[in-house]
Design an enzyme around this catalytic site. Structure first.
Site, PDB file in Angstrom:
ATOM      1  N   CYS A 323      29.297 -24.380  18.627  1.00  0.00           N
ATOM      2  CA  CYS A 323      28.779 -24.639  17.283  1.00  0.00           C
ATOM      3  C   CYS A 323      28.507 -26.139  17.094  1.00  0.00           C
ATOM      4  O   CYS A 323      27.597 -26.680  17.711  1.00  0.00           O
ATOM      5  CB  CYS A 323      29.740 -24.071  16.243  1.00  0.00           C
ATOM      6  SG  CYS A 323      28.960 -23.807  14.625  1.00  0.00           S
ATOM      7  N   HIS A 420      31.274 -18.367  17.963  1.00  0.00           N
ATOM      8  CA  HIS A 420      32.723 -18.525  17.841  1.00  0.00           C
ATOM      9  C   HIS A 420      33.412 -17.252  18.340  1.00  0.00           C
ATOM     10  O   HIS A 420      32.850 -16.164  18.287  1.00  0.00           O
ATOM     11  CB  HIS A 420      33.130 -18.750  16.381  1.00  0.00           C
ATOM     12  CG  HIS A 420      32.753 -20.084  15.846  1.00  0.00           C
ATOM     13  ND1 HIS A 420      33.362 -21.248  16.250  1.00  0.00           N
ATOM     14  CD2 HIS A 420      31.831 -20.442  14.918  1.00  0.00           C
ATOM     15  CE1 HIS A 420      32.837 -22.268  15.597  1.00  0.00           C
ATOM     16  NE2 HIS A 420      31.897 -21.806  14.786  1.00  0.00           N
TER      17      HIS A 420
END
Length: 476
Positions: A323, A420
């Site tokens: 991310c 994630h």
């Protein structure tokens, strides 16, 4: 409602334990936290975002996480400001003063969610935030006694004896409450006790005499629990494995639960490195997610990580960026709208040929697909504001529903992804570690570890449930 004398007193685990116990009895129970402040969040089935603690409690109750379980989520982006998320969606960024003025509106959202849950479930177990003794935050409180008074619910006060000063914590907290709030407090839970209970009993008797309220339970210190943490990043780990994984811990690290599976892996030495700490040698370096990509990128460079990463690559090491970490690995990170602070553009680390532009829209989705470098499935979730594009995207990290996701460098030493939870799928974790140089047959099943921990929690908390049911005004 479970409130605590301090942060990390055990509110989250206590609510999770009670959720599991009631669910085992067939009670339709649901967790609820009016307001949560955390950078570790979870994506819900209804496409929103809530605190990681409420997602864990939902699992304990046998439910899918839902935005009504945590209607207000604050994600700090600086020491004085936070992104305000209401009913799972980002509304705006506010400083502390502006949010304090906004609380009456936030309270409406809290009550809407609570009322919906009340109509759907037999029991709503509420978790407070921090401590109700913060007298400076009493006005317009929506997280602790302000909420309890608004909906007229009883309160259990939990205190952590392992920290020391447990009696002062309880007596001091009661002293900071109003008379009506003290009456609302039905009893105490002493958490994380280890030792001979007979040596504690005189203190318990004194506490009950001083307050006129019962100690409902003394819960043991449970070692080795595998549960999602929201804020505290564990920096130390006993060195067990020979494969070295190093993670920098910048000020606005988010979703550090991405590394829980690695922490549990018997062949991995996971080291989380904070400011001022020497950067150790590694086989794999992982740049974590961030709530302030440009700010944390500046921190990385100031703390010597650019040079460390280049040296790591020269010696054949591998790098993964997740991310915000993925965004930092690229050529540039642009924030034209001031999404994370002052508008502008920062030069990235230049290790992946991608450029990132931060956007106002946040992508929130649970996803699944396959690894692009191995024929294994992967699942996880995306929480990000921004898009990354460039030549490195031609060699993706994953294929999610058939679309390329993430990027890999031409020499295949650097991998970036918005996914994630990528290590939580056992086969995907093994494939990623194999890509990084660890050939192992070990599979770490985080869901199984979490389930075993919830069962241990529930067994330890069973005396508390019996004590609650013995209270005169207890109702399920």
């Amino acid at each position: 409602m479970v409130q605590g004398t301090t942060s990390d007193a055990g509110k989250t685990t206590l609510v999770a334990a009670l959720c599991r116990l009631l669910a085992q009895e067939g009670v339709r129970v649901v967790p609820f936290k009016p307001q949560n402040m955390a950078l570790n969040s979870a994506v819900t089935a209804d496409g929103g975002e809530i605190g990681r603690a409420q997602a864990l409690q939902a699992v304990a109750a046998g439910l899918q996480p839902h935005t009504d379980m945590n209607p207000i989520l604050l994600k700090p982006s600086s020491d004085t400001g936070a992104q305000v998320i209401i009913h799972g969606k980002a509304r705006s960024d506010m400083n502390a003063r502006d949010y304090h003025a906004y609380k009456p509106i936030a309270m409406q959202a809290v009550l809407e969610s609570y009322q919906r849950l009340q109509t759907q479930y037999e029991s709503v177990l509420v978790e407070g935030a921090g401590s109700p003794a913060e007298v400076n935050l009493r006005e317009r409180d929506i997280a602790n006694m302000g909420f309890a008074e608004a909906v007229d619910c009883p309160v259990i006060l939990v205190a952590d004896i392992d920290r020391g000063g447990v009696f002062a914590h309880i007596i001091g907290t009661l002293a900071c409450l109003s008379e009506s709030e003290r009456r609302r407090t039905v009893g105490f839970v002493i958490n994380r006790f280890r030792g001979d209970i007979s040596l504690l009993e005189p203190g318990l008797k004194w506490l009950e005499e001083q307050t006129g309220k019962p100690v409902l339970a003394v819960l043991p210190y449970l070692h080795g629990l595998f549960l999602d943490a929201e804020d505290a990043v564990e920096h130390t780990q006993a060195v067990r494995g020979a494969f070295r994984v190093v993670v920098p811990v910048p000020p606005r690290i988010s979703n550090h639960t991405d590394f829980d599976a690695l922490r549990a892996h018997p062949e991995i030495d996971l080291q989380l490195v904070g400011p001022g700490q020497p950067i150790p040698a590694a086989d794999l370096i992982i740049l974590p997610g961030s709530k302030n990509t440009r700010g944390d990128l500046e921190w990385l460079i100031a703390n010597g990580w650019r040079e460390a990463l280049l040296r790591h690559l020269r010696y054949g090491g591998k790098i993964i960026g997740i991310c915000g970490g993925y965004q930092m690995l690229g050529m540039t990170v642009a924030d034209p709208h001031g999404v994370e602070g002052t508008p502008g553009e920062s030069a990235g680390l230049g290790l992946l040929d991608v450029a990132t532009e931060l956007t106002r829209d946040k992508r929130l989705e649970q996803v699944s697909g396959v690894c692009a470098f191995a024929d294994v499935g992967v699942s996880g979730y995306e929480i990000h504001m921004g898009t990354s594009d460039g030549a490195a995207r031609a060699q993706p990290a994953f294929l999610i529903d058939g679309r390329p996701e993430g990027a890999r460098s031409a020499d295949d030493q650097v991998l970036g992804t918005y996914l994630h939870g990528l290590f939580d799928t056992p086969d995907a974790c093994a494939a990623l570690l194999h890509w990084a140089g660890l050939n192992s047959d070990v599979r770490v099943d985080t869901a199984q570890l979490r389930e075993a921990s919830l069962q241990r929690l529930a067994a330890a908390a069973r005396p508390l449930l019996a004590a609650l049911r013995a209270l005169p005004d207890y109702s399920r």
